[in-house]
Design a protein around this motif. Structure first.
Motif, PDB file in Angstrom:
ATOM      1  N   TYR A 140      50.802  40.771   8.737  1.00 41.96           N
ATOM      2  CA  TYR A 140      51.828  39.862   8.231  1.00 41.96           C
ATOM      3  C   TYR A 140      51.819  38.596   9.079  1.00 41.96           C
ATOM      4  CZ  TYR A 140      56.249  37.430   7.964  1.00 41.96           C
ATOM      5  OH  TYR A 140      57.191  36.437   7.861  1.00 41.96           O
ATOM      6  N   GLY A 141      52.012  37.477   8.421  1.00 45.05           N
ATOM      7  CA  GLY A 141      52.132  36.230   9.168  1.00 45.05           C
ATOM      8  C   GLY A 141      52.292  35.052   8.232  1.00 45.05           C
ATOM      9  N   MET A 142      52.150  33.871   8.798  1.00 47.51           N
ATOM     10  CA  MET A 142      52.217  32.641   8.029  1.00 47.51           C
ATOM     11  C   MET A 142      51.340  31.614   8.725  1.00 47.51           C
ATOM     12  SD  MET A 142      56.142  31.677   9.152  1.00 47.51           S
ATOM     13  CE  MET A 142      56.316  30.363   7.951  1.00 47.51           C
ATOM     14  N   THR A 143      50.878  30.627   7.982  1.00 53.09           N
ATOM     15  CA  THR A 143      49.970  29.635   8.545  1.00 53.09           C
ATOM     16  C   THR A 143      50.534  29.041   9.827  1.00 53.09           C
ATOM     17  OG1 THR A 143      49.296  29.086   6.291  1.00 53.09           O
ATOM     18  CG2 THR A 143      48.664  27.548   8.011  1.00 53.09           C
ATOM     19  N   GLU A 144      51.844  28.809   9.845  1.00 55.60           N
ATOM     20  CA  GLU A 144      52.493  28.174  10.999  1.00 55.60           C
ATOM     21  C   GLU A 144      52.446  29.024  12.263  1.00 55.60           C
ATOM     22  OE1 GLU A 144      54.725  26.575   7.323  1.00 55.60           O
ATOM     23  OE2 GLU A 144      53.637  28.380   7.912  1.00 55.60           O
ATOM     24  N   THR A 145      52.091  30.318  12.116  1.00 54.23           N
ATOM     25  CA  THR A 145      51.988  31.190  13.296  1.00 54.23           C
ATOM     26  C   THR A 145      50.572  31.729  13.455  1.00 54.23           C
ATOM     27  OG1 THR A 145      52.814  33.084  12.004  1.00 54.23           O
ATOM     28  CG2 THR A 145      54.428  31.841  13.300  1.00 54.23           C
ATOM     29  N   SER A 146      49.617  30.996  12.984  1.00 51.15           N
ATOM     30  CA  SER A 146      48.180  31.114  13.329  1.00 51.15           C
ATOM     31  C   SER A 146      47.313  32.252  12.795  1.00 51.15           C
ATOM     32  CB  SER A 146      48.036  31.075  14.850  1.00 51.15           C
ATOM     33  OG  SER A 146      48.641  29.935  15.375  1.00 51.15           O
ATOM     34  N   PRO A 147      47.599  33.161  11.951  1.00 52.82           N
ATOM     35  CA  PRO A 147      48.869  33.362  11.270  1.00 52.82           C
ATOM     36  C   PRO A 147      49.595  34.670  11.631  1.00 52.82           C
ATOM     37  CG  PRO A 147      47.143  34.206   9.879  1.00 52.82           C
ATOM     38  CD  PRO A 147      46.479  33.785  11.186  1.00 52.82           C
ATOM     39  N   VAL A 148      48.904  35.645  12.254  1.00 52.97           N
ATOM     40  CA  VAL A 148      49.443  37.010  12.300  1.00 52.97           C
ATOM     41  C   VAL A 148      50.474  37.207  13.416  1.00 52.97           C
ATOM     42  CG1 VAL A 148      48.839  39.438  12.680  1.00 52.97           C
ATOM     43  CG2 VAL A 148      47.414  38.014  11.206  1.00 52.97           C
ATOM     44  N   SER A 149      51.630  37.778  13.030  1.00 53.48           N
ATOM     45  CA  SER A 149      52.681  38.118  13.988  1.00 53.48           C
ATOM     46  C   SER A 149      52.829  39.624  14.158  1.00 53.48           C
ATOM     47  CB  SER A 149      54.032  37.541  13.539  1.00 53.48           C
ATOM     48  OG  SER A 149      53.989  36.142  13.469  1.00 53.48           O
ATOM     49  N   THR A 150      52.590  40.360  13.070  1.00 55.49           N
ATOM     50  CA  THR A 150      52.671  41.823  13.136  1.00 55.49           C
ATOM     51  C   THR A 150      51.466  42.428  12.436  1.00 55.49           C
ATOM     52  OG1 THR A 150      53.885  42.131  11.052  1.00 55.49           O
ATOM     53  CG2 THR A 150      55.203  41.706  13.039  1.00 55.49           C
ATOM     54  N   GLN A 151      51.106  43.635  12.871  1.00 58.12           N
ATOM     55  CA  GLN A 151      49.939  44.309  12.292  1.00 58.12           C
ATOM     56  C   GLN A 151      50.081  45.808  12.517  1.00 58.12           C
ATOM     57  OE1 GLN A 151      46.249  42.722  13.816  1.00 58.12           O
ATOM     58  NE2 GLN A 151      44.972  44.336  12.944  1.00 58.12           N
ATOM     59  N   THR A 152      49.631  46.594  11.540  1.00 62.54           N
ATOM     60  CA  THR A 152      49.635  48.042  11.730  1.00 62.54           C
ATOM     61  C   THR A 152      48.500  48.432  12.684  1.00 62.54           C
ATOM     62  OG1 THR A 152      48.238  48.310   9.777  1.00 62.54           O
ATOM     63  CG2 THR A 152      50.613  48.564   9.454  1.00 62.54           C
ATOM     64  N   PHE A 153      48.575  49.660  13.164  1.00 66.26           N
ATOM     65  CA  PHE A 153      47.526  50.194  14.034  1.00 66.26           C
ATOM     66  C   PHE A 153      46.565  51.038  13.187  1.00 66.26           C
ATOM     67  CE2 PHE A 153      50.909  49.117  16.885  1.00 66.26           C
ATOM     68  CZ  PHE A 153      50.275  48.729  18.062  1.00 66.26           C
ATOM     69  N   VAL A 154      45.361  51.241  13.690  1.00 65.84           N
ATOM     70  CA  VAL A 154      44.339  51.946  12.907  1.00 65.84           C
ATOM     71  C   VAL A 154      44.712  53.400  12.631  1.00 65.84           C
ATOM     72  CG1 VAL A 154      42.443  50.445  13.620  1.00 65.84           C
ATOM     73  CG2 VAL A 154      43.004  52.463  15.008  1.00 65.84           C
ATOM     74  N   ASP A 155      45.618  53.966  13.436  1.00 66.39           N
ATOM     75  CA  ASP A 155      45.984  55.366  13.220  1.00 66.39           C
ATOM     76  C   ASP A 155      47.349  55.530  12.546  1.00 66.39           C
ATOM     77  OD1 ASP A 155      47.412  54.442  15.380  1.00 66.39           O
ATOM     78  OD2 ASP A 155      46.974  56.147  16.694  1.00 66.39           O
ATOM     79  N   ASP A 156      47.930  54.446  12.054  1.00 67.73           N
ATOM     80  CA  ASP A 156      49.198  54.566  11.322  1.00 67.73           C
ATOM     81  C   ASP A 156      48.979  55.312  10.005  1.00 67.73           C
ATOM     82  OD1 ASP A 156      50.979  53.351  13.071  1.00 67.73           O
ATOM     83  OD2 ASP A 156      50.579  51.347  12.313  1.00 67.73           O
ATOM     84  N   ASP A 157      50.029  55.994   9.536  1.00 67.98           N
ATOM     85  CA  ASP A 157      49.900  56.743   8.283  1.00 67.98           C
ATOM     86  C   ASP A 157      50.070  55.805   7.078  1.00 67.98           C
ATOM     87  OD1 ASP A 157      52.674  56.299   7.947  1.00 67.98           O
ATOM     88  OD2 ASP A 157      53.167  58.211   8.884  1.00 67.98           O
ATOM     89  N   ASP A 158      49.759  56.326   5.895  1.00 61.43           N
ATOM     90  CA  ASP A 158      49.810  55.508   4.686  1.00 61.43           C
ATOM     91  C   ASP A 158      51.215  55.006   4.382  1.00 61.43           C
ATOM     92  OD1 ASP A 158      47.149  55.803   4.394  1.00 61.43           O
ATOM     93  OD2 ASP A 158      47.199  57.050   2.587  1.00 61.43           O
ATOM     94  N   TYR A 159      52.219  55.781   4.723  1.00 64.21           N
ATOM     95  CA  TYR A 159      53.596  55.353   4.456  1.00 64.21           C
ATOM     96  C   TYR A 159      53.893  54.056   5.195  1.00 64.21           C
ATOM     97  CZ  TYR A 159      58.672  55.199   4.386  1.00 64.21           C
ATOM     98  OH  TYR A 159      59.968  54.784   4.226  1.00 64.21           O
TER      99      TYR A 159
END
Length: 540
Positions: free
Chosen positions: A330-349
């Motif tokens: 998740y992000g926006m151009t104004e924040t380069s863009p990514v502010s949050t991201q899931t981890f590779v071992d997160d579940d589908d939910y």
């Protein structure tokens, strides 16, 4: 004790305190023989040593046009290897690359070139059936700062030859003078008021964002990243290109535009380990009649962003496409863009219902939009972000900059969000009146301003309405001038060739008045509700 909606991306991995060129040079020294960029449709492939040499040739070529540090160089082209070379060549000489959407038409191109004062425009002949030179000829007289045009298909070799007059020592002296906080990129992004704004990003912004995206995905020199997303957007040039060059991975471009079959063929032939796309792209591949014929065993990870993903699609991507470690950003151009991201071992939910947790070295908080106070976890509020990723400014627009970056350095995203007890963020709506169609941000105001020039239109309100394929589609509510008659086909034709095709309203509604509040403010929420019901009924 109340836990507030605040997270700090604590990390023992330091930020990269260098320029893009400096970091790329380190990667070249570390992995000179590893493949850096592969573009099968152009029969192009180079290792990192060759990549560096070609970037140097292009950098010298651009310098031969008299471009200096801080000058704006526009790039108007769909995905091709020359685009990538220009990206890194401009970074090495301190020129500010201005990304121009390949779908732009005359009014949009004119605005971008004038507002950023582009001196050199590097462009392809066209995109799909659009003749870029014909469009440029319409607007060039108004772009008084534009000195030179470089058509890639005609002038590329001439530019490289001219660059031979520039010595390596001269280039190195220019590079030595650069600082990582220098602006290096302008990307036009739609806002809620006014015309698109030029988010101005630095080496530090995009280099570090790409680096930490790659770290969270576990990238190394053995990875090959399949890139069907556009380079003019942060998804391509940061999430992909910057993530690759900071880890020695290979960038693989699939074509000028997305084609599901070509992407699947590329993954198989190139043995890609990572694949990017908006959910719509993955759905197109999964539903393609030839999908069972392709081998996805090389895939491990990738990024899905731009819209929420149905859980059934996520399951198919992980199981049928072998992307066990796919990430959501998740992000926006104004924040380069990514502010949050899931981890590779997160579940589908969590992959399907949240946009992950805060990125390293970034702070996020969720506030009450009215009071500015941080809300308790689980409560809705506006998501704000602070840290190295926040843009330098909107180019030549201090008022717009001040409206989104507060005195504390917080970027106000305009997105409504919730944070759970573990720090995972869910996007639940928007404060900003913005339409997001298939990952493209669309400003209703921009379309309204354009259509108000039509002689029959008295007033217009543009909204986003739900759409299964794109998430949202553009709809216009129109009030005509007394005695005037016009059909939607005529208004659509009026838009064609002047604004990008994806901005042209799909749905039209002619009314005598708009729903308003007691104070006379147009109620777009009510308009969306009415339109959603009517469209749903018409599709039954």
């Amino acid at each position: 004790m109340t836990t507030f909606s605040y997270e700090n991306g604590i990390s023992d991995v330091p930020l990269l305190g260098v320029t893009i060129g400096h970091k790329l040079k380190e990667t070249v020294k570390q992995f000179p023989q590893r493949e850096a960029l592969s573009v099968p449709y152009q029969n192009y492939s180079v290792n990192y040593k060759q990549f560096w040499q070609q970037i140097e040739e292009v950098a010298k070529g651009i310098l031969s046009y008299g471009i200096k540090k801080g000058d704006r160089v526009g790039i108007w082209s769909a995905n091709r290897y020359e685009w990538v070379l220009v990206q890194f060549a401009t970074a090495r000489i301190g020129a500010i690359m201005v990304n121009i959407n390949p779908a732009y038409r005359a009014a949009e191109l004119k605005y971008a070139l004038k507002q950023s004062e582009v001196k050199l425009l590097i462009m392809s002949k066209g995109f799909r059936k659009t003749d870029y030179m014909a469009i440029l000829n319409e607007v060039r007289a108004a772009c008084i700062r534009l000195r030179d045009i470089l058509v890639i298909d005609k002038h590329w070799q001439t530019m490289l030859e001219a660059g031979k007059k520039i010595s390596t020592q001269e280039l190195e002296e220019i590079e030595h003078d650069l600082q990582f906080d220098d602006p290096i990129n302008i990307q036009y992004t739609s806002g809620t008021t006014g015309f698109p704004k030029g988010a101005t990003l630095t080496h530090h912004n995009i280099l570090n964002n790409g680096y930490f995206i790659g770290r969270r995905l576990g990238y190394n020199e053995n990875d090959k990243v399949c890139i069907p997303v556009p380079l003019y957007h942060c998804f391509g040039m940061v999430l992909a290109n910057m993530a690759c060059i900071t880890h020695g991975a290979c960038m693989v471009l699939t074509g000028e535009a997305f084609d599901a079959e070509v992407v699947m063929q590329t993954v198989q032939d190139q043995k890609c380990t990572s694949l990017y796309g908006v959910p719509l792209m993955f759905i197109a591949q999964l539903n393609h009649p030839r999908f069972p014929e392709f081998d996805f065993s090389s895939l491990r990870t990738g990024i899905m962003a731009g819209a929420s993903c149905p859980e059934s699609t996520m399951k198919d991507v992980r199981e049928k496409m072998n992307m066990k470690q796919v990430g959501i950003c998740y992000g926006m151009t104004e924040t380069s863009p990514v502010s949050t991201q899931t981890f590779v071992d997160d579940d589908d939910y969590r992959r399907c219902t949240t946009v992950g947790r805060v990125h390293p070295h970034i702070e996020i908080k969720i506030i009450d939009p009215d009071t500015g106070k941080i809300v308790p976890r689980g409560s809705k509020g506006e998501l704000c972000t602070r840290g190295y990723s926040v843009m330098l400014k909107y180019w030549n627009n201090p008022e717009a900059t001040a409206s989104v970056i507060d005195e504390g350095g917080w970027m106000h995203t305009g997105d409504l969000a919730q944070m759970d007890e573990h720090g995972y963020v869910k996007i639940v709506g928007r404060i900003k009146d913005l339409i997001i169609r298939g990952g493209e941000n669309i400003s209703p105001f921009e379309i309204e301003e354009f259509l108000l020039n039509h002689p029959a239109v008295k007033d217009i309100q543009v909204i986003g309405v739900p759409d299964f394929k794109y998430g949202e589609e553009v709809m216009a509510w129109v009030i005509l001038k007394n005695g005037m008659q016009v059909k939607q086909e005529e208004l659509k034709k009026y838009c064609q060739g002047q604004i990008a095709t994806f901005k042209i309203p799909k749905h039209w509604k002619f009314v005598a008045e708009f729903p308003t509040t007691v104070t006379g403010k147009v109620r777009k929420v009510e308009m969306r509700e009415i339109s959603a019901r009517e469209i749903s009924v018409s599709h039954r």
